[in-house]
Design a protein around this motif. Structure first.
Motif, mmCIF file in Angstrom:
data_model
loop_
_atom_site.group_PDB
_atom_site.id
_atom_site.type_symbol
_atom_site.label_atom_id
_atom_site.label_comp_id
_atom_site.label_asym_id
_atom_site.label_seq_id
_atom_site.Cartn_x
_atom_site.Cartn_y
_atom_site.Cartn_z
ATOM 1 N N ASP A 370 62.137 55.588 78.171
ATOM 2 C CA ASP A 370 60.906 55.802 77.416
ATOM 3 C C ASP A 370 61.127 55.556 75.929
ATOM 4 O O ASP A 370 62.182 55.905 75.381
ATOM 5 C CB ASP A 370 60.424 57.242 77.582
ATOM 6 N N GLY A 371 60.101 55.003 75.254
ATOM 7 C CA GLY A 371 60.110 54.993 73.804
ATOM 8 C C GLY A 371 59.911 56.398 73.262
ATOM 9 O O GLY A 371 59.263 57.238 73.891
ATOM 10 N N GLU A 372 60.478 56.662 72.063
ATOM 11 C CA GLU A 372 60.473 58.021 71.529
ATOM 12 C C GLU A 372 59.707 58.168 70.219
ATOM 13 O O GLU A 372 59.438 59.287 69.788
ATOM 14 C CB GLU A 372 61.919 58.489 71.334
ATOM 15 N N SER A 373 59.357 57.066 69.566
ATOM 16 C CA SER A 373 58.616 57.136 68.311
ATOM 17 C C SER A 373 58.059 55.751 68.022
ATOM 18 O O SER A 373 58.406 54.775 68.697
ATOM 19 C CB SER A 373 59.514 57.596 67.153
ATOM 20 N N SER A 374 57.206 55.652 67.021
ATOM 21 C CA SER A 374 56.791 54.328 66.565
ATOM 22 C C SER A 374 57.947 53.700 65.800
ATOM 23 O O SER A 374 58.831 54.391 65.284
ATOM 24 C CB SER A 374 55.553 54.427 65.686
ATOM 25 N N TYR A 375 57.929 52.375 65.738
ATOM 26 C CA TYR A 375 59.007 51.646 65.064
ATOM 27 C C TYR A 375 58.401 50.739 64.004
ATOM 28 O O TYR A 375 57.684 49.782 64.322
ATOM 29 C CB TYR A 375 59.818 50.820 66.062
ATOM 30 N N THR A 376 58.694 51.050 62.748
ATOM 31 C CA THR A 376 58.195 50.240 61.632
ATOM 32 C C THR A 376 59.349 49.765 60.762
ATOM 33 O O THR A 376 59.159 49.398 59.615
ATOM 34 C CB THR A 376 57.210 51.045 60.771
ATOM 35 N N GLY A 377 60.546 49.760 61.324
ATOM 36 C CA GLY A 377 61.739 49.501 60.524
ATOM 37 C C GLY A 377 62.127 48.052 60.354
ATOM 38 O O GLY A 377 63.187 47.764 59.807
ATOM 39 N N GLY A 378 61.313 47.116 60.828
ATOM 40 C CA GLY A 378 61.653 45.704 60.672
ATOM 41 C C GLY A 378 61.500 44.973 61.986
ATOM 42 O O GLY A 378 60.901 45.471 62.940
ATOM 43 N N ARG A 379 62.059 43.780 62.048
ATOM 44 C CA ARG A 379 61.927 42.942 63.237
ATOM 45 C C ARG A 379 62.498 43.642 64.464
ATOM 46 O O ARG A 379 63.505 44.334 64.400
ATOM 47 C CB ARG A 379 62.642 41.609 63.025
ATOM 48 N N TRP A 380 61.848 43.417 65.606
ATOM 49 C CA TRP A 380 62.292 44.010 66.858
ATOM 50 C C TRP A 380 63.522 43.289 67.390
ATOM 51 O O TRP A 380 64.410 43.895 67.969
ATOM 52 C CB TRP A 380 61.155 43.969 67.878
ATOM 53 N N GLY A 381 63.557 41.975 67.228
ATOM 54 C CA GLY A 381 64.723 41.242 67.701
ATOM 55 C C GLY A 381 64.402 39.835 68.125
ATOM 56 O O GLY A 381 63.347 39.285 67.823
ATOM 57 N N TYR A 402 64.565 49.762 73.174
ATOM 58 C CA TYR A 402 63.404 50.642 73.150
ATOM 59 C C TYR A 402 63.353 51.316 71.787
ATOM 60 O O TYR A 402 64.319 51.261 71.003
ATOM 61 C CB TYR A 402 63.477 51.683 74.278
ATOM 62 N N ALA A 403 62.238 51.950 71.464
ATOM 63 C CA ALA A 403 62.086 52.635 70.180
ATOM 64 C C ALA A 403 62.712 54.021 70.275
ATOM 65 O O ALA A 403 62.268 54.860 71.049
ATOM 66 C CB ALA A 403 60.611 52.742 69.802
ATOM 67 N N GLY A 404 63.753 54.254 69.474
ATOM 68 C CA GLY A 404 64.418 55.541 69.466
ATOM 69 C C GLY A 404 63.670 56.543 68.595
ATOM 70 O O GLY A 404 62.624 56.249 68.005
ATOM 71 N N SER A 405 64.216 57.732 68.494
ATOM 72 C CA SER A 405 63.585 58.766 67.681
ATOM 73 C C SER A 405 63.781 58.465 66.202
ATOM 74 O O SER A 405 64.730 57.781 65.810
ATOM 75 C CB SER A 405 64.180 60.137 68.013
ATOM 76 N N GLY A 406 62.865 58.960 65.387
ATOM 77 C CA GLY A 406 63.015 58.818 63.943
ATOM 78 C C GLY A 406 62.917 57.395 63.428
ATOM 79 O O GLY A 406 63.614 57.010 62.485
ATOM 80 N N ASN A 407 62.045 56.586 64.082
ATOM 81 C CA ASN A 407 61.802 55.225 63.595
ATOM 82 C C ASN A 407 63.066 54.364 63.617
ATOM 83 O O ASN A 407 63.425 53.705 62.649
ATOM 84 C CB ASN A 407 61.215 55.262 62.178
ATOM 85 N N THR A 408 63.772 54.390 64.729
ATOM 86 C CA THR A 408 64.978 53.576 64.899
ATOM 87 C C THR A 408 64.830 52.694 66.125
ATOM 88 O O THR A 408 64.067 52.992 67.041
ATOM 89 C CB THR A 408 66.222 54.462 65.093
#
Length: 419
Positions: A370-381, A402-408
């Motif tokens: 499961d994803g854990e947070s939104s991700y706004t930290g840059g390119r996904w890959g 997947y999107a980790g906790s704390g926008n990682t």
């Protein structure tokens, strides 16, 4: 999450070990998940040949099941003074902890001819005879110039010492357009003879066909004689430049990149010769108010150079992106991807199909993490990892983001098989 963005997860699996890489770290596990080693920033492996001040990116891994060797490739680039290299390591035995033979290959050279171009997005393929590294070549401080393929002979590589390479570049599709992101296939076939190598690419930025490349006598540079190319126009379901993906809690969307093919696998078993490949495409579901993204996949008959089955895999209201595809010895197929939507954080998922399933059918997907947070930290890959088990050819392994906790960003390893 390591200090580098994006992760570009890649993996290879041998008889007892799982080797995973992201843009900075190379980590080895047992198949039960015990971490055996971790080489930070790839420098543990490549420090003797890594140019001072160079940036490394886009790792790709493979386990050569023919010779029981591990292959590690990563690009390196330096702006001042200008330089571009392919760092290549091959294990001297079956242990992913090494020792390795390592080389720094000058990527600015076309054969022995200098250029003002650097190599991006190296993709790795192999067969019974050679290792194939394709690159997109960009001018320093400029635009895309051409696709290039570098061929290395496995007997020379696996003996260590100096190596020679043979380059092909300036690939054009049958319609005359430049070929972008040519994917060399990982080959699963019997030994013996002098088999051809296979590669494939989509058109840029959209289209309704693929270009299928056949390289005949691929080891000619080392054996004498000459290699020849055949390119074939393969009609298929159309694909379009994908929109970026929604996620909850933010208006920032996850970048889904483009319509380049994301991997390729060739299998010759039971008299059947097929090549599988996949990409991300824009698609509008009838029940949706806006276009989403789907994982579009193709199975190509190598003899006729035609698509024998294909489909768009997705679901209304969701975005699927960065798919990767693989088969097992029984010709069952497996597809891994990331999925998100306005009510779903970016999660890792997979699906598959038995060889006996109706043409074009994939099963309902299953969650890896499961994803854990939104991700706004840059390119996904740029890609996810998938490979066949080097000790159990009925099992496939996946390395997904997947999107980790704390926008990682975060990654997870999974394996699957059909009983």
């Amino acid at each position: 999450q390591t200090p580098w963005l994006p992760p570009d997860p890649t993996l290879a699996v041998g008889p007892a070990d799982v080797l995973v890489g992201v843009n900075t770290d190379l980590v080895g596990y047992s198949k039960s998940g015990v971490q055996n080693f971790r080489w930070v920033n790839m420098t543990t492996l490549f420090n003797p040949v890594l140019p001072a001040g160079a940036t490394i990116f886009d790792p790709v891994l493979a386990f050569d099941h023919y010779e029981q060797r591990w292959i590690v490739v990563i690009a390196a680039r330096q702006q001042s003074p200008k330089g571009s290299w392919l760092l290549l390591g091959v294990s001297q035995g079956t242990d992913p902890r090494g020792p390795y033979w390592i080389w720094r290959l000058d990527a600015t050279l076309n054969g022995s001819q200098p250029s003002d171009n650097w190599a991006d997005y190296p993709m790795l393929g192999f067969d019974t005879q050679c290792i194939y590294i394709s690159c997109n070549m960009f001018q320093f401080d400029g635009f895309f110039q051409y696709g290039k393929l570098r061929i290395l002979h496995k007997p020379e590589l696996y003996a260590g010492g100096s190596v020679r390479w043979y380059d092909w570049w300036n690939f054009n599709n049958p319609d005359g357009s430049p070929a972008f992101t040519i994917q060399p296939a990982a080959h699963f076939r019997g030994r013996g003879g002098n088999p051809s190598a296979y590669l494939v690419n989509s058109l840029w930025p959209d289209g309704d066909s693929l270009t299928f490349w056949t390289l005949k006598n691929p080891a000619a540079h080392w054996r004498g004689g000459s290699s020849t190319w055949q390119k074939d126009h393969v009609p298929c379901f159309s694909y379009e430049f994908p929109p970026d993906a929604q996620q909850p809690g933010t208006s920032v969307r996850i970048e889904t990149n483009d319509t380049r093919l994301l991997n390729a696998v060739y299998q010759f078993t039971g008299g059947t010769k097929r090549l599988w490949t996949t990409l991300t495409s824009r698609f509008m579901w009838a029940s949706d108010s806006e276009a989403r993204t789907v994982a579009q996949w193709y199975e190509i008959d190598v003899g006729t150079k035609s698509v024998v089955q294909q489909n768009r895999y997705g679901v209304s209201g969701k975005y699927l992106y960065f798919p990767a595809i693989q088969t097992d010895i029984h010709r069952n197929a497996y597809l891994v991807f990331t999925r998100s939507g306005d009510t779903e954080f970016a999660q890792a998922r997979y699906t598959g199909r038995r060889v006996s399933a109706p043409a074009g059918d994939m099963e309902n997907s299953r969650r890896i993490k499961d994803g854990e947070s939104s991700y706004t930290g840059g390119r996904w890959g740029d890609y996810l990892g998938i490979c066949r088990d080097g000790g159990d050819n009925a099992r496939v392994w996946m390395f997904a983001e997947y999107a980790g906790s704390g926008n990682t960003w975060a990654t997870w390893v999974a394996c699957a098989s059909y009983s």
